[in-house]
Design a protein around this motif. Structure first.
Motif, PDB file in Angstrom:
ATOM      1  N   ALA A 174      19.177  -1.031  37.872  1.00 26.22           N
ATOM      2  CA  ALA A 174      19.162   0.428  37.744  1.00 26.22           C
ATOM      3  C   ALA A 174      17.744   1.002  37.678  1.00 26.22           C
ATOM      4  O   ALA A 174      17.583   2.221  37.642  1.00 26.22           O
ATOM      5  N   GLY A 175      16.751   0.145  37.658  1.00 26.47           N
ATOM      6  CA  GLY A 175      15.376   0.637  37.614  1.00 26.47           C
ATOM      7  C   GLY A 175      14.827   0.812  36.223  1.00 26.47           C
ATOM      8  O   GLY A 175      13.615   0.975  36.043  1.00 26.47           O
ATOM      9  N   GLY A 176      15.700   0.825  35.217  1.00 23.48           N
ATOM     10  CA  GLY A 176      15.274   0.814  33.831  1.00 23.48           C
ATOM     11  C   GLY A 176      14.372   1.956  33.406  1.00 23.48           C
ATOM     12  O   GLY A 176      14.523   3.107  33.831  1.00 23.48           O
ATOM     13  N   ALA A 177      13.407   1.626  32.553  1.00 26.07           N
ATOM     14  CA  ALA A 177      12.599   2.620  31.858  1.00 26.07           C
ATOM     15  C   ALA A 177      11.838   3.537  32.808  1.00 26.07           C
ATOM     16  O   ALA A 177      11.748   4.746  32.584  1.00 26.07           O
ATOM     17  N   LEU A 178      11.260   2.980  33.860  1.00 28.42           N
ATOM     18  CA  LEU A 178      10.454   3.811  34.758  1.00 28.42           C
ATOM     19  C   LEU A 178      11.306   4.824  35.516  1.00 28.42           C
ATOM     20  O   LEU A 178      10.845   5.926  35.836  1.00 28.42           O
ATOM     21  N   THR A 179      12.553   4.467  35.791  1.00 29.43           N
ATOM     22  CA  THR A 179      13.458   5.434  36.408  1.00 29.43           C
ATOM     23  C   THR A 179      13.616   6.655  35.508  1.00 29.43           C
ATOM     24  O   THR A 179      13.542   7.804  35.962  1.00 29.43           O
ATOM     25  N   ALA A 180      13.833   6.406  34.215  1.00 28.57           N
ATOM     26  CA  ALA A 180      13.951   7.509  33.266  1.00 28.57           C
ATOM     27  C   ALA A 180      12.643   8.272  33.138  1.00 28.57           C
ATOM     28  O   ALA A 180      12.626   9.512  33.080  1.00 28.57           O
ATOM     29  N   ALA A 181      11.530   7.554  33.093  1.00 33.00           N
ATOM     30  CA  ALA A 181      10.224   8.204  32.961  1.00 33.00           C
ATOM     31  C   ALA A 181       9.938   9.120  34.143  1.00 33.00           C
ATOM     32  O   ALA A 181       9.410  10.233  33.970  1.00 33.00           O
ATOM     33  N   ASN A 182      10.286   8.675  35.337  1.00 31.78           N
ATOM     34  CA  ASN A 182      10.052   9.504  36.524  1.00 31.78           C
ATOM     35  C   ASN A 182      10.959  10.734  36.545  1.00 31.78           C
ATOM     36  O   ASN A 182      10.548  11.813  36.981  1.00 31.78           O
ATOM     37  N   ARG A 183      12.196  10.571  36.089  1.00 33.80           N
ATOM     38  CA  ARG A 183      13.088  11.737  36.009  1.00 33.80           C
ATOM     39  C   ARG A 183      12.525  12.749  35.015  1.00 33.80           C
ATOM     40  O   ARG A 183      12.587  13.960  35.241  1.00 33.80           O
ATOM     41  N   PHE A 184      11.976  12.259  33.920  1.00 31.92           N
ATOM     42  CA  PHE A 184      11.403  13.142  32.897  1.00 31.92           C
ATOM     43  C   PHE A 184      10.173  13.863  33.437  1.00 31.92           C
ATOM     44  O   PHE A 184       9.998  15.071  33.223  1.00 31.92           O
ATOM     45  N   LYS A 185       9.310  13.139  34.125  1.00 28.03           N
ATOM     46  CA  LYS A 185       8.046  13.704  34.616  1.00 28.03           C
ATOM     47  C   LYS A 185       8.209  14.497  35.895  1.00 28.03           C
ATOM     48  O   LYS A 185       7.640  15.593  36.058  1.00 28.03           O
ATOM     49  N   LEU A 186       8.990  13.973  36.838  1.00 27.27           N
ATOM     50  CA  LEU A 186       9.005  14.528  38.188  1.00 27.27           C
ATOM     51  C   LEU A 186      10.216  15.397  38.500  1.00 27.27           C
ATOM     52  O   LEU A 186      10.111  16.327  39.299  1.00 27.27           O
ATOM     53  N   ALA A 187      11.358  15.072  37.884  1.00 24.20           N
ATOM     54  CA  ALA A 187      12.582  15.820  38.201  1.00 24.20           C
ATOM     55  C   ALA A 187      12.857  16.946  37.217  1.00 24.20           C
ATOM     56  O   ALA A 187      13.785  17.731  37.425  1.00 24.20           O
ATOM     57  N   GLY A 188      12.089  17.012  36.165  1.00 18.73           N
ATOM     58  CA  GLY A 188      12.269  18.085  35.201  1.00 18.73           C
ATOM     59  C   GLY A 188      13.403  17.867  34.222  1.00 18.73           C
ATOM     60  O   GLY A 188      13.816  18.803  33.519  1.00 18.73           O
ATOM     61  N   ASP A 189      13.930  16.643  34.140  1.00 21.36           N
ATOM     62  CA  ASP A 189      14.975  16.343  33.164  1.00 21.36           C
ATOM     63  C   ASP A 189      14.425  16.452  31.747  1.00 21.36           C
ATOM     64  O   ASP A 189      13.237  16.195  31.502  1.00 21.36           O
ATOM     65  N   THR A 190      15.282  16.814  30.819  1.00 17.29           N
ATOM     66  CA  THR A 190      14.913  16.674  29.415  1.00 17.29           C
ATOM     67  C   THR A 190      14.849  15.190  29.091  1.00 17.29           C
ATOM     68  O   THR A 190      15.283  14.334  29.867  1.00 17.29           O
ATOM     69  N   LEU A 191      14.324  14.863  27.927  1.00 17.05           N
ATOM     70  CA  LEU A 191      14.223  13.464  27.534  1.00 17.05           C
ATOM     71  C   LEU A 191      15.602  12.820  27.522  1.00 17.05           C
ATOM     72  O   LEU A 191      15.785  11.723  28.064  1.00 17.05           O
ATOM     73  N   GLU A 192      16.572  13.480  26.929  1.00 21.11           N
ATOM     74  CA  GLU A 192      17.914  12.917  26.859  1.00 21.11           C
ATOM     75  C   GLU A 192      18.551  12.834  28.247  1.00 21.11           C
ATOM     76  O   GLU A 192      19.219  11.842  28.569  1.00 21.11           O
ATOM     77  N   GLN A 193      18.387  13.852  29.076  1.00 22.11           N
ATOM     78  CA  GLN A 193      18.949  13.814  30.426  1.00 22.11           C
ATOM     79  C   GLN A 193      18.390  12.630  31.219  1.00 22.11           C
ATOM     80  O   GLN A 193      19.130  11.943  31.944  1.00 22.11           O
ATOM     81  N   ALA A 194      17.105  12.376  31.075  1.00 27.08           N
ATOM     82  CA  ALA A 194      16.471  11.284  31.808  1.00 27.08           C
ATOM     83  C   ALA A 194      17.022   9.932  31.370  1.00 27.08           C
ATOM     84  O   ALA A 194      17.322   9.068  32.213  1.00 27.08           O
ATOM     85  N   LEU A 195      17.182   9.752  30.064  1.00 25.19           N
ATOM     86  CA  LEU A 195      17.717   8.492  29.571  1.00 25.19           C
ATOM     87  C   LEU A 195      19.182   8.327  29.949  1.00 25.19           C
ATOM     88  O   LEU A 195      19.611   7.233  30.356  1.00 25.19           O
ATOM     89  N   TRP A 196      19.961   9.403  29.835  1.00 22.65           N
ATOM     90  CA  TRP A 196      21.381   9.290  30.178  1.00 22.65           C
ATOM     91  C   TRP A 196      21.578   8.973  31.660  1.00 22.65           C
ATOM     92  O   TRP A 196      22.478   8.209  32.027  1.00 22.65           O
ATOM     93  N   ALA A 197      20.749   9.542  32.528  1.00 22.73           N
ATOM     94  CA  ALA A 197      20.888   9.267  33.954  1.00 22.73           C
ATOM     95  C   ALA A 197      20.706   7.781  34.227  1.00 22.73           C
ATOM     96  O   ALA A 197      21.459   7.176  35.012  1.00 22.73           O
ATOM     97  N   MET A 198      19.714   7.176  33.578  1.00 26.28           N
ATOM     98  CA  MET A 198      19.487   5.742  33.749  1.00 26.28           C
ATOM     99  C   MET A 198      20.609   4.937  33.128  1.00 26.28           C
ATOM    100  O   MET A 198      21.128   3.990  33.730  1.00 26.28           O
ATOM    101  N   LEU A 199      21.040   5.294  31.912  1.00 24.89           N
ATOM    102  CA  LEU A 199      22.101   4.547  31.237  1.00 24.89           C
ATOM    103  C   LEU A 199      23.438   4.685  31.969  1.00 24.89           C
ATOM    104  O   LEU A 199      24.226   3.733  32.023  1.00 24.89           O
ATOM    105  N   ASP A 200      23.697   5.851  32.533  1.00 26.63           N
ATOM    106  CA  ASP A 200      24.928   6.023  33.310  1.00 26.63           C
ATOM    107  C   ASP A 200      24.911   5.137  34.552  1.00 26.63           C
ATOM    108  O   ASP A 200      25.950   4.599  34.964  1.00 26.63           O
TER     109      ASP A 200
END
Length: 299
Positions: free
Chosen positions: A224-250
């Motif tokens: 799933a790409g793990g931590a960096l996937t969430a980090a990129n969603r947070f930085k580049l896609a404008g996700d909130t911290l929780e949204q970024a983590l949930w997207a990766m965990l989902d």
């Protein structure tokens, strides 16, 4: 010395493999004790890198978690350990994989980061580095390793991805982030198996924006790409911290896995999320008193 601010934040996890019906009171007490110690370190101006290493080392030596002293042997009868650490300010990182019989794998990982030209050392090479650099080793593995809280001999005998990991993420008062993660791996694993924990960008990530430590079925976090996937969603896609983590965990869940993640942002926001039955966790910040939880819903 001037400080960027007096803002700080710290989150810890003791693994997302918590089993309903088990009593984790001793684990919660230990996590609270560590969070309080980490708070004192951060208030005293210690770096986030020092704090996350200390938090993870203390969890490794406690025997309460599936990491360090609480790790179980693989199917060949050997205990193989993985760990990683990352400094968000410089993006320096170090990791060890399938290392054996060292007291603190995360300390060796920091040694790799600071005293070698490598990011990751594995197996015999990791052990040779630890020996050459004087890291503390275990004299009698049979007497050292113990079953952690919530793990039975039956769990070790199965190969259905029963898991446990420890980790810490922190923001210090100079505004720097760091993350560290350590594990004994999934129970009943084959010799040489390496999950997400020592892979920088998957099990552990830290930069100037976010620090993340993951826990769960490592094969699925890798896919799933793990931590960096969430980090990129947070930085580049404008996700909130929780949204970024949930997207990766989902995504982990969609691949058939489960687990959790903790994260701290440069603003001091904390997220601790999981899609397993529970995750042993604690957090504290400049504006939040120490809290601990295991099974309380997070979504």
């Amino acid at each position: 010395m001037s400080r960027a601010s007096e803002r700080f934040a710290l989150a810890l996890h003791g693994g997302a493999g918590a089993k309903p019906g088990e009593d984790y009171a001793s684990v919660e007490a230990h996590l609270a004790e560590l969070a309080n110690a980490g708070e004192a370190m951060l208030r005293d101006g210690r770096t986030s890198l020092d704090v996350v290493e200390h938090m993870v080392c203390e969890m490794e030596v406690s025997g309460l978690y599936v990491a360090g002293k609480g790790s179980a042997p693989n199917t060949s009868g050997d205990v193989e350990l993985d760990a990683s650490i990352m400094d968000g300010a410089s993006r320096d990182a170090g990791a060890v994989a399938a290392i054996r019989d060292v007291v603190s794998p995360v300390a060796v990982a920091r040694g790799v980061m600071e005293r070698s030209s490598s990011v990751m050392l594995a197996g015999a090479g990791a052990n040779a580095f630890a020996a050459n650099e004087g890291f503390e080793t275990i004299n009698d593995a049979a007497d050292y390793y113990i079953l952690p809280v919530g793990v039975s001999a039956d769990d070790i005998a199965v190969t259905d991805m029963v898991h446990g990991t420890v980790g810490a993420v922190a923001l210090d008062i100079d505004g720097n982030l760091a993350a560290a993660t350590s594990t004994g791996g999934v129970l009943g694993k084959p010799a040489g198996r390496v999950g997400d924990t020592p892979i920088i960008g998957v099990g552990t990530w830290a930069n100037q924006d976010i620090a993340i430590s993951c826990t769960g079925t490592g094969e699925h976090f890798i896919r799933a790409g793990g931590a960096l996937t969430a980090a990129n969603r947070f930085k580049l896609a404008g996700d909130t911290l929780e949204q970024a983590l949930w997207a990766m965990l989902d995504d982990v869940e969609s691949l058939g896995g489960d687990g959790g993640a903790i994260a701290v942002s440069s603003s001091g926001e904390i997220a601790m999320l999981y899609n397993s039955d529970g995750m042993k966790r604690a957090a504290v910040s400049d504006d939040m008193a120490t809290m601990t939880a295991v099974f309380e819903p997070c979504r």
